[in-house]
Write an enzyme that holds these catalytic residues in place. Structure first.
Site, PDB file in Angstrom:
ATOM      1  N   ASP A   1       0.834  -1.199   0.000  1.00  0.00           N
ATOM      2  CA  ASP A   1       0.000   0.000   0.000  1.00  0.00           C
ATOM      3  C   ASP A   1       0.873   1.255   0.000  1.00  0.00           C
ATOM      4  O   ASP A   1       0.685   2.171   0.796  1.00  0.00           O
ATOM      5  CB  ASP A   1      -0.964   0.029   1.185  1.00  0.00           C
ATOM      6  CG  ASP A   1      -2.146  -0.912   0.976  1.00  0.00           C
ATOM      7  OD1 ASP A   1      -2.264  -1.483  -0.124  1.00  0.00           O
ATOM      8  OD2 ASP A   1      -2.941  -1.088   1.911  1.00  0.00           O
TER       9      ASP A   1
ATOM     10  N   HIS B   1      -4.267  -1.986  -1.982  1.00  0.00           N
ATOM     11  CA  HIS B   1      -4.645  -0.710  -2.576  1.00  0.00           C
ATOM     12  C   HIS B   1      -4.061  -0.545  -3.974  1.00  0.00           C
ATOM     13  O   HIS B   1      -4.691   0.038  -4.847  1.00  0.00           O
ATOM     14  CB  HIS B   1      -4.169   0.447  -1.687  1.00  0.00           C
ATOM     15  CG  HIS B   1      -5.128   0.789  -0.600  1.00  0.00           C
ATOM     16  ND1 HIS B   1      -5.514   2.070  -0.316  1.00  0.00           N
ATOM     17  CD2 HIS B   1      -5.790   0.004   0.274  1.00  0.00           C
ATOM     18  CE1 HIS B   1      -6.365   2.071   0.692  1.00  0.00           C
ATOM     19  NE2 HIS B   1      -6.539   0.817   1.075  1.00  0.00           N
TER      20      HIS B   1
END
Length: 466
Positions: free
Chosen positions: A39, A75
């Site tokens: 992420d 993400h």
């Protein structure tokens, strides 16, 4: 990087600044490597300014001859190439995998492996095969919600027992709350995020320092100086109201801070707008009021709503819509800000599964004469741990379609705190990230989201995008 929290550009800059601070510390301390557990970006398609900021920091690291070792988180996971691969092509990063990456000197070296984020549906097929090493110690860098930390979606003991390498440490990303515990003979640790992605993350932000000395592995934590969050917690007694809240707000220094006012208790209803304006007048960069009470509104009482109070306007509209109890439950999951956006989709799926298991009555619209006073149903307190069974697609068509659309919207709009009202704690019920006091003690050195990958949105390649 790239998270414009509360839609405030300066908060976007704060996230990049947190990353830069770690790089600066690494160069100053002449570490052997910087390890990132996934992420790196908030969004799968980061803006050019975010890419430029990361590239500049990584160039400084390369100039200091310090490698940047990383894996891919949920993400930034894409169905095509990864941004991490582009950085590797530019000689700015190395992607960790099942081969050992050795760092450190002989006798005190560390073999580091990587395990990218893997969707839950694909984990049963993982074989956890890693190449052997002859280093003094070894560590697995992985991304996901691992036990014994809450919330847990990945069995750490199973990973350790199944792995072909005996790991001395698991260096984890995904959970923003710092913590360190021992599973069997392995240290399992989250350093926490370098900036607060939600108001539930009250612990100081920081990173971990992993050292091998005389063959012994040690993990300590260093804190970072980040933008101050001012938490004003108010318990209103019966008969108390907005005056008490304002007095409590005035007791704090709000200059250039993010101010989160949380109201609980038996007191009178309050209007968030004037409270937020007061904090802003005292210098707060951002002010949010979270009234955690379910206060009933008399049928003949007119509720005044202004643009300074958009959350109440939404709550009033939800009450008027006659949604089913399941839909109102999901309204809370998606909007109340207690769940990081990376986990909204999975939380919504679990809620629908739980209601479906109880039967289809929860998906029936509420008759007009039975409209609730509050958009948050009693079922919302039910733990996600108890939600199992059919997937979201098995729910009734009307509610399931609405849920899928709403969850996708909430997890793709680039706001880790979906409602922007700064509520806490994160991940309702069983998915609540632990408070600082609930995590295992972490050595101090500074005295010392599951999101299914989306389609590529028409982006044929990173080169074309750039």
């Amino acid at each position: 990087m790239g998270y414009q929290q509360y839609h405030e550009p300066r908060r976007r800059r704060d996230f990049l600044r947190g990353f830069e601070s770690v790089i600066e510390d690494a160069i100053a301390d002449d570490v052997d490597a910087v390890v990132h557990a996934g992420d790196l970006f908030h969004d799968r398609r980061p803006d050019l300014q975010d890419l430029q900021g990361v590239v500049a920091a990584l160039r400084d690291l390369r100039a200091a001859d310090i490698p940047f070792l990383a894996i891919v988180g949920n993400h930034e996971a894409k169905r095509s190439g990864q941004w991490l691969d582009l950085f590797a092509d530019l000689d700015l990063a190395e992607r960790l995998d099942d081969e050992p990456r050795l760092v450190g000197g002989e006798g005190d070296d560390l073999a580091i492996y990587g395990l990218d984020h893997v969707p839950e549906s694909e984990r049963d097929e993982l074989e956890y095969e890693f190449a052997d090493h002859d280093a003094a110690r070894s560590a697995l860098v992985a991304h996901g919600l691992f036990g014994p930390f809450d919330p847990a979606e990945w069995d750490t003991e199973h990973v350790l027992d199944s792995a072909t390498v005996d790991f001395d440490a698991m260096l984890l990303g995904d959970n923003h709350i710092p913590g360190k515990q021992q599973v069997e003979d392995t240290w399992v640790t989250y350093p926490g995020s370098t900036e607060r992605a939600s108001a539930s993350e009250r612990a100081d932000r920081g990173y971990n320092l992993v050292t091998v000395d005389d063959g012994d592995l040690r993990i300590t934590r260093r804190t970072l100086e980040t933008r101050e969050f001012v938490f004003v917690d108010v318990e209103l007694a019966e008969g108390e109201g907005a005056d008490v809240v304002r007095d409590r707000v005035r007791e704090h220094d709000h200059e250039d801070a993010v101010t989160i006012v949380t109201v609980e208790g038996e007191g009178e209803p309050i209007s968030p707008g004037p409270i937020e304006e007061l904090a802003s007048e005292q210098g707060a960069l951002i002010a949010r009021v979270n009234d955690r009470r379910d206060l009933e509104v008399a049928e003949d009482e007119e509720l005044e709503v202004s643009f300074a109070d958009p959350d109440e306007a939404v709550r009033q509209r939800v009450r008027e819509m006659g949604l089913s109890s399941a839909a109102r439950d999901l309204d809370r999951v998606i909007r109340d800000g207690s769940i990081a956006d990376s986990n909204v989709r999975e939380s919504a799926r679990r809620r629908v599964s739980g209601h479906r298991e109880d039967g289809l009555d929860a998906f029936e619209p509420v008759p007009e004469d039975e409209l609730p006073d509050s958009p948050i149903p009693e079922e919302a307190a039910k733990s996600d741990d108890s939600a199992s069974g059919p997937t979201q697609e098995d729910a009734s068509d009307a509610d399931a379609d609405a849920v899928a659309s709403a969850a996708e919207s909430a997890s793709s709009e680039g706001d880790g705190d979906p409602s922007t009202d700064g509520t806490e704690p994160s991940d309702d019920g069983s998915e609540t990230a632990p408070d600082e006091s609930e995590t295992a003690p972490v050595d101090s050195d500074a005295s010392t989201d599951e999101t299914t990958p989306r389609e590529n949105d028409g982006q044929s390649s990173m080169e074309e995008y750039l």
